[in-house]
Structure formats: C-alpha cells, structure tokens
Design an enzyme around this catalytic site. Structure first.
Site, PDB file in Angstrom:
ATOM      1  N   ASP A 197      38.047  -4.838 -14.108  1.00  0.00           N
ATOM      2  CA  ASP A 197      36.731  -4.224 -14.295  1.00  0.00           C
ATOM      3  C   ASP A 197      36.014  -4.868 -15.469  1.00  0.00           C
ATOM      4  O   ASP A 197      36.634  -5.158 -16.507  1.00  0.00           O
ATOM      5  CB  ASP A 197      36.866  -2.719 -14.540  1.00  0.00           C
ATOM      6  CG  ASP A 197      37.540  -2.016 -13.380  1.00  0.00           C
ATOM      7  OD1 ASP A 197      37.177  -2.310 -12.226  1.00  0.00           O
ATOM      8  OD2 ASP A 197      38.423  -1.171 -13.627  1.00  0.00           O
ATOM      9  N   ASP A 201      32.561  -4.423 -17.929  1.00  0.00           N
ATOM     10  CA  ASP A 201      31.443  -3.590 -18.366  1.00  0.00           C
ATOM     11  C   ASP A 201      30.498  -4.398 -19.242  1.00  0.00           C
ATOM     12  O   ASP A 201      30.923  -5.275 -20.000  1.00  0.00           O
ATOM     13  CB  ASP A 201      31.949  -2.373 -19.145  1.00  0.00           C
ATOM     14  CG  ASP A 201      32.817  -1.460 -18.288  1.00  0.00           C
ATOM     15  OD1 ASP A 201      32.682  -1.505 -17.053  1.00  0.00           O
ATOM     16  OD2 ASP A 201      33.628  -0.708 -18.865  1.00  0.00           O
ATOM     17  N   ASP A 219      35.518   4.273 -28.747  1.00  0.00           N
ATOM     18  CA  ASP A 219      36.688   5.062 -29.129  1.00  0.00           C
ATOM     19  C   ASP A 219      37.637   4.305 -30.057  1.00  0.00           C
ATOM     20  O   ASP A 219      37.814   4.673 -31.226  1.00  0.00           O
ATOM     21  CB  ASP A 219      37.428   5.569 -27.886  1.00  0.00           C
ATOM     22  CG  ASP A 219      37.648   4.483 -26.835  1.00  0.00           C
ATOM     23  OD1 ASP A 219      37.463   3.294 -27.141  1.00  0.00           O
ATOM     24  OD2 ASP A 219      38.031   4.829 -25.697  1.00  0.00           O
TER      25      ASP A 219
END
Length: 450
Positions: free
Chosen positions: A64, A66, A143
């Site tokens: 993935d 982003d 995070d």
C-alpha cells in the site's frame, strides 16, 4: 500543542538525499508515482508518506502506498477523474487505478482547540479531524516516529521531522507526543504498536508501552467493525503468531479476545499449542501465496472457551448437540461485541466446531455423511490441530487421514454398523471389496414364492 509534542518539534529537519537512502522509484507502484507527479505538475506539494516510506527504507516491498499533500480533497477530486472522496472522521481522497487504491490525505494541522475548523474531540478522543496544516504539523500528527518520514519525487530525498530515521536504525517504536494523550485520541494506536513491533521485529519503547495497562480498557469504546479490520491486519498478513505473542506480552489480548485470554489463563498447554500452531500454519500459507480464511483463524482463537463450555453443559445433563450449539452461540455473541466478525464467517466457525464431536462417531453411515459435508476439509484440518490434546485425539486424526485415502468399498467393509467412540477400536484394513452374495437357487418346480 502539548509539551511532549513541542519536544518532538525541536528535532531539526533532516533531509536525507538520494545517495544516502535505499528508496528507488522502481520499488514504488506506478499508480503512486502517477499521483505524485500529477500533483506536483499542478503546483502542489506531494510526498509518499507513512508505512511505505518506512518499509522501503528497511528494504521491504510495501503493498500500500499513501500520499500526503497540501491539496485539499476537493482539489484532488478535480485533478483525477478516477477519484472518490471518503470518510467523515478523516476526509480522504482515494485515487483508483484498477485494483490499486492510492490514499491521498491533506496535511493535518496541530490545533487542539475543539470545534476549530472541522475538528471535534470527545473525552480526549478525536471523532472528527479535518483541519488542514503544513507538512511540519502533519508530521507531528502522525503516530510513530518511524511513520513520519516523507519521500518527494521532486528531489528524491527523504524528509525526517521527528527523528524517525534514528528509530529505524535503533529498531524501536516511539510515539510522537505524549503516549497517554495519543492513545486517548485513538486507542487503536496501542494495537498498532503491538502489530508493528511484531511485523518489523522492533521493540516498543518503554514510554510507549507504559500506558497499556491503564488505557487498554479504552479499546472497548472502539467500533467493533474497526477492530475486525485491525485483527485481519494482525493475523492475516504473514506475522500472526508474532502479533499474538506481542498482544499477550503487552496485556492487550484480553481487550480484543477476552474468551481466548480466559481459556489460556487456565493453563491448558495443549490449547496454547493449538492456537500457536494454527497461527503458524496460517503464516506459512500466506508466505506460500495460498488462500486463508478468517473463519478458520477465529475458530482456532475461540476454541478453548467453546470446548470448555460445551463439556460443562454436557456433564450437567444437556444434550450434546444442544450443548455445543449453545456454547458456540454464547462465545460468538460475546466476541462480536468486541470484534464484529461478519456472519458469513461465524457460520463457518460454528460448523467447524459442531463437526468436532462427529469425528468420534465411527459408524458407517455417519462416517460417509461426514466425509461429504461441505465443511469437512476445514473441520478435519482443525481436528489435526487438536492432536496435542491427547494421544487418542492424535490417533483419531490419523484414522481420518487414512480413511480419506481408501476406496469407498474398502472403507465401508472396515466400518461397523454400530457407532463406537474410541478412535483405536476400529482398524482400517486394506482388504478387497466385500464378497458378493450368491443368489439363492429356486427349488425345481416351485414358483419362488413362499
């Protein structure tokens, strides 16, 4: 911005040029590159960000990708016809290329004022956050420090605003900002810490793990559907066994799978072996590119509680079938309050469990009926996992493995008409087909009627 976030902000921006890092465009999906170049050509800042940058720096191959940008979701929508806007809590743009989705997020701001712009906080938890900011603010909103690095295709450099590169070298997970505050904003970050530590073989910094005991109960406020997605990331991405052990080590298992935690706490070594072997075999199947189903995995995790409840109710005089059905229903209902397992999976789980007692019924009709059951293969694989429960259970698994190899007539000849519950009482023989019965000759001069 709180004091801990200010300390993180004091990290001087570190720009790692192309010759000092391992990221290559050939390892980035063509779809992600098209999004990055298109945004840049339209005059926007755009960077590859998050786990993809982290994994590329570690030599991995992320699935993935982003993108973070100063373009708003509406700006992105105007640039890409194959774009759809999603989310209320976090407004995002998804740019779709065939089966691949590139998630594009606008830089988030660090304002902590509730109600400012489109930001809403309830009891410290961010329930909506669509306040835009700068790339520096966006880095502070992420995070873990290892997830806050940005790769740009304009200069092929990596931008590190919070010391993520150092954490990669130290193989440690550190949160950005005050850990307790960040966990209250989103309790799932505790699970993410355990999952990333297992996946990357990193340790969790003591400051990041210290609040788990106090704040773990906050996971009960997370939407069960979201926890289902998190459980798939933990157990069905190739590092399920490590994730399971990390959840136990961090004291978080009981907040996601309370029935599993209770059953293991009773000290059943065979049950632990079953759970860990089930997770290990799932990891192996994923590594080999084979298909896996969440139903089998959840059946493994919840087996101990189902088995114990069924045995308790059976000894109390309840019908065996009713006891197993009631136990399965009870455990699934409790679990779905924490993790929303879809019905299509819980049906399969209950079938796998309900078939286990039927393996002990060695009778001709019942054996052949079980062999043709749609869930036989999954239930049989589950039976093999149970071999550590007792020597008899191991023999039962071998019996059924052998039974599947025999011709129909040979198996039928070796089976009794009456049921037996002991696996060792019936020995499969490799005999020829049963003798044909001779036709009785009619007495001469008679019609054949009696």
């Amino acid at each position: 911005m709180n004091s801990k976030a200010r300390n993180d902000a004091k990290h001087a921006l570190r720009i790692i040029p192309r010759e000092q890092h391992t990221i290559s465009r050939k390892n980035i999906s063509k779809a992600a590159l098209r999004v990055l170049y298109r945004l840049n050509e339209a005059g926007y800042d755009a960077y590859l960000v998050g786990g993809a940058v982290r994994d590329l720096l570690l030599g991995g191959h992320p699935k993935d990708f982003d993108v973070a940008t100063n373009a708003t979701p509406d700006d992105v929508k105007k640039l890409f016809r194959n774009c759809r806007l999603i989310g209320r809590r976090f407004r995002l743009a998804h740019v779709v290329y065939g089966s691949e989705i590139i998630e594009v997020a606008t830089f988030r701001g660090t304002s902590e004022e509730e109600g400012e712009g489109d930001r809403h906080i309830v009891d410290g938890r961010i329930v909506r956050d669509n306040v835009w900011g700068t790339i520096e603010e966006d880095a502070l909103r992420r995070d873990f420090r290892v997830n806050a690095m940005y790769y740009g295709i304009n200069d092929f450099a990596v931008r590190d605003y919070v010391g993520g590169m150092q954490d990669l070298q130290d193989r440690v997970l550190r949160l950005i900002g005050d850990p307790a505050t960040r966990y209250r904003e989103d309790p799932v970050r505790m699970l993410r810490a355990a999952r990333l530590a297992a996946k990357l073989d990193f340790r969790i910094d003591s400051s990041a793990s210290a609040p788990f005991a106090e704040l773990g109960p906050l996971l009960s406020s997370v939407a069960p559907a979201r926890l289902f997605d998190e459980s798939l990331k933990m157990f069905l991405t190739g590092h399920g066994l490590k994730s399971f052990r990390m959840l136990e080590q961090c004291g978080l298992l009981k907040f996601m799978f309370p029935a599993t935690a209770r059953a293991l706490k009773r000290g059943d070594k065979a049950l632990r072996e079953l759970v860990e072997q089930g997770l290990e075999s799932t990891d192996a199947r994923i590594s080999d590119g084979k298909s896996v189903t969440p139903a089998f995995l959840f059946a493994v995790l919840l087996w101990g509680e189902v088995r114990d409840l069924a045995h308790t109710w059976t000894t109390q005089g309840k019908d065996a079938n009713e006891a197993w059905s009631r136990a399965a229903t009870h455990v699934v209902a409790e679990q779905c309050q924490r993790v929303a397992i879809p019905r299509r999976f819980t049906i399969t789980m209950e079938e796998i469990w309900s078939l286990q007692p039927r393996f002990e019924q060695i009778q001709r009709k019942k054996v052949f009926r079980l062999l043709t059951h749609p869930r036989f293969r999954a239930a049989f694989d589950f039976l093999l996992l149970r071999s550590a429960e007792s020597p008899a259970m191991g023999e039962l698994g071998q019996w059924w493995a052998h039974a599947q190899q025999l011709p129909h007539e040979t198996l039928a000849a070796a089976l009794p008409l009456q049921s037996t519950n002991a696996a060792g009482e019936v020995e499969l023989v490799r005999s020829t087909a049963p003798r044909k019965r001779k036709r009785r000759r009619k007495p001469a001069g008679k019609s054949g009627t009696t």
